[in-house]
Scaffold this motif. Structure first.
Motif, PDB file in Angstrom:
ATOM      1  N   MET A   1       0.789  -1.133  -0.089  1.00 26.03           N
ATOM      2  CA  MET A   1      -0.049  -0.003  -0.049  1.00 26.03           C
ATOM      3  C   MET A   1       0.806   1.404  -0.118  1.00 26.03           C
ATOM      4  O   MET A   1       1.950   1.048   0.454  1.00 26.03           O
ATOM      5  CB  MET A   1      -0.911   0.343   1.356  1.00 26.03           C
ATOM      6  N   LYS A   2       0.397   2.332  -0.550  1.00 28.55           N
ATOM      7  CA  LYS A   2       0.923   3.804  -0.254  1.00 28.55           C
ATOM      8  C   LYS A   2       0.932   4.015   0.981  1.00 28.55           C
ATOM      9  O   LYS A   2      -0.227   3.911   1.725  1.00 28.55           O
ATOM     10  CB  LYS A   2       0.322   4.777  -1.193  1.00 28.55           C
ATOM     11  N   GLN A   3       2.160   4.510   1.501  1.00 26.36           N
ATOM     12  CA  GLN A   3       2.127   5.015   3.000  1.00 26.36           C
ATOM     13  C   GLN A   3       1.047   6.034   3.163  1.00 26.36           C
ATOM     14  O   GLN A   3       0.076   6.147   4.223  1.00 26.36           O
ATOM     15  CB  GLN A   3       3.227   5.589   3.477  1.00 26.36           C
ATOM     16  N   SER A   4       0.771   6.998   2.166  1.00 21.23           N
ATOM     17  CA  SER A   4      -0.149   7.858   2.406  1.00 21.23           C
ATOM     18  C   SER A   4      -1.774   7.602   2.347  1.00 21.23           C
ATOM     19  O   SER A   4      -2.565   7.824   3.305  1.00 21.23           O
ATOM     20  CB  SER A   4      -0.232   8.950   1.164  1.00 21.23           C
ATOM     21  N   THR A   5      -1.810   6.356   1.539  1.00 23.59           N
ATOM     22  CA  THR A   5      -3.075   5.868   1.545  1.00 23.59           C
ATOM     23  C   THR A   5      -3.544   5.145   3.021  1.00 23.59           C
ATOM     24  O   THR A   5      -4.678   5.290   3.664  1.00 23.59           O
ATOM     25  CB  THR A   5      -3.356   4.811   0.757  1.00 23.59           C
ATOM     26  N   LEU A   6      -2.631   4.418   3.490  1.00 21.29           N
ATOM     27  CA  LEU A   6      -2.694   3.894   4.922  1.00 21.29           C
ATOM     28  C   LEU A   6      -2.839   4.723   5.869  1.00 21.29           C
ATOM     29  O   LEU A   6      -3.787   4.625   6.880  1.00 21.29           O
ATOM     30  CB  LEU A   6      -1.392   2.970   5.281  1.00 21.29           C
ATOM     31  N   ALA A   7      -2.103   5.897   5.909  1.00 17.38           N
ATOM     32  CA  ALA A   7      -2.201   7.048   6.817  1.00 17.38           C
ATOM     33  C   ALA A   7      -3.827   7.401   6.942  1.00 17.38           C
ATOM     34  O   ALA A   7      -4.281   7.843   7.984  1.00 17.38           O
ATOM     35  CB  ALA A   7      -1.107   8.124   6.588  1.00 17.38           C
ATOM     36  N   ARG A   8      -4.214   7.847   5.556  1.00 18.37           N
ATOM     37  CA  ARG A   8      -5.658   8.160   5.817  1.00 18.37           C
ATOM     38  C   ARG A   8      -6.452   7.268   6.418  1.00 18.37           C
ATOM     39  O   ARG A   8      -7.525   7.559   7.062  1.00 18.37           O
ATOM     40  CB  ARG A   8      -5.974   8.469   4.264  1.00 18.37           C
ATOM     41  N   ARG A   9      -6.412   5.970   6.172  1.00 19.87           N
ATOM     42  CA  ARG A   9      -7.130   4.877   6.702  1.00 19.87           C
ATOM     43  C   ARG A   9      -7.217   4.772   8.072  1.00 19.87           C
ATOM     44  O   ARG A   9      -8.022   4.630   8.837  1.00 19.87           O
ATOM     45  CB  ARG A   9      -6.940   3.577   6.054  1.00 19.87           C
ATOM     46  N   MET A  10      -5.790   4.788   8.491  1.00 19.17           N
ATOM     47  CA  MET A  10      -5.562   4.782   9.915  1.00 19.17           C
ATOM     48  C   MET A  10      -6.133   6.189  10.890  1.00 19.17           C
ATOM     49  O   MET A  10      -6.101   5.901  12.082  1.00 19.17           O
ATOM     50  CB  MET A  10      -4.064   4.613  10.256  1.00 19.17           C
ATOM     51  N   THR A  11      -6.202   7.054  10.288  1.00 21.00           N
ATOM     52  CA  THR A  11      -6.893   8.437  11.046  1.00 21.00           C
ATOM     53  C   THR A  11      -8.365   8.223  10.760  1.00 21.00           C
ATOM     54  O   THR A  11      -8.822   9.230  11.504  1.00 21.00           O
ATOM     55  CB  THR A  11      -6.121   9.500  10.424  1.00 21.00           C
ATOM     56  N   GLY A  12      -8.846   7.542   9.979  1.00 17.66           N
ATOM     57  CA  GLY A  12     -10.384   7.538   9.932  1.00 17.66           C
ATOM     58  C   GLY A  12     -10.741   8.329   8.840  1.00 17.66           C
ATOM     59  O   GLY A  12     -11.985   8.422   8.554  1.00 17.66           O
ATOM     60  N   GLU A  13      -9.984   8.907   8.249  1.00 17.61           N
ATOM     61  CA  GLU A  13     -10.349  10.136   7.065  1.00 17.61           C
ATOM     62  C   GLU A  13     -11.103   9.065   5.980  1.00 17.61           C
ATOM     63  O   GLU A  13     -11.890   9.635   5.369  1.00 17.61           O
ATOM     64  CB  GLU A  13      -9.200  10.731   6.437  1.00 17.61           C
ATOM     65  N   ILE A  14     -10.515   7.961   5.598  1.00 16.16           N
ATOM     66  CA  ILE A  14     -11.107   7.309   4.463  1.00 16.16           C
ATOM     67  C   ILE A  14     -11.469   5.696   5.307  1.00 16.16           C
ATOM     68  O   ILE A  14     -10.481   5.284   6.019  1.00 16.16           O
ATOM     69  CB  ILE A  14     -10.614   7.161   3.314  1.00 16.16           C
ATOM     70  N   ALA A  15     -12.344   4.873   4.708  1.00 12.80           N
ATOM     71  CA  ALA A  15     -12.439   3.677   5.277  1.00 12.80           C
ATOM     72  C   ALA A  15     -11.451   2.585   4.804  1.00 12.80           C
ATOM     73  O   ALA A  15     -11.113   2.946   3.529  1.00 12.80           O
ATOM     74  CB  ALA A  15     -14.091   3.243   4.981  1.00 12.80           C
TER      75      ALA A  15
END
Length: 86
Positions: free
Chosen positions: A40-54
Motif C-alpha cells: 500500500m502507499k504510505q499516504s493511503t494507509l495513513a488516511r485509513r489509520m486516521t479514519g479519513e477514509i474507510a
C-alpha cells in the motif's frame, strides 16, 4: 442515509484503525513498514489509520496477512462473530 448510520460507520472505521494500531505496537511494526509489506502507499494507509477514509476488504486482507491474523481480528471485539475471548 441516517445520521445514526453514518456515525456508527465512522466509529467502526476508527475502532478498526485502533485495533490495527494495537497489533502494530505489539509486533513493533511501524505503519510505514506495514504499508510496504502490504503493498500500500504510505499516504493511503495513513488516511485509513486516521479514519479519513474507510478500509476496504482487500486492504484488511493484506494487513491481516502481514500481521499474521485473521481479518476478523482487525475488527473491534463486538464485531468478531467467533471471538470467544470475552
Amino acid at each position: 442515509m441516517s445520521d445514526t448510520a453514518t456515525t456508527v460507520r465512522g466509529r467502526l472505521r476508527e475502532q478498526t484503525a485502533e485495533e490495527i494500531r494495537v497489533l502494530l505496537a505489539r509486533r513493533r511494526i511501524s505503519a510505514a513498514e506495514l504499508a510496504r509489506r502490504a503493498g500500500m502507499k504510505q499516504s493511503t494507509l495513513a488516511r485509513r489509520m486516521t479514519g479519513e477514509i474507510a478500509f476496504d476488504l482487500d486492504d484488511l486482507e493484506a494487513i491481516a496477512d502481514v500481521l499474521d491474523v485473521s481479518v476478523t481480528e482487525l475488527l473491534p471485539a463486538p464485531f468478531r462473530l467467533n471471538d470467544r475471548s470475552g
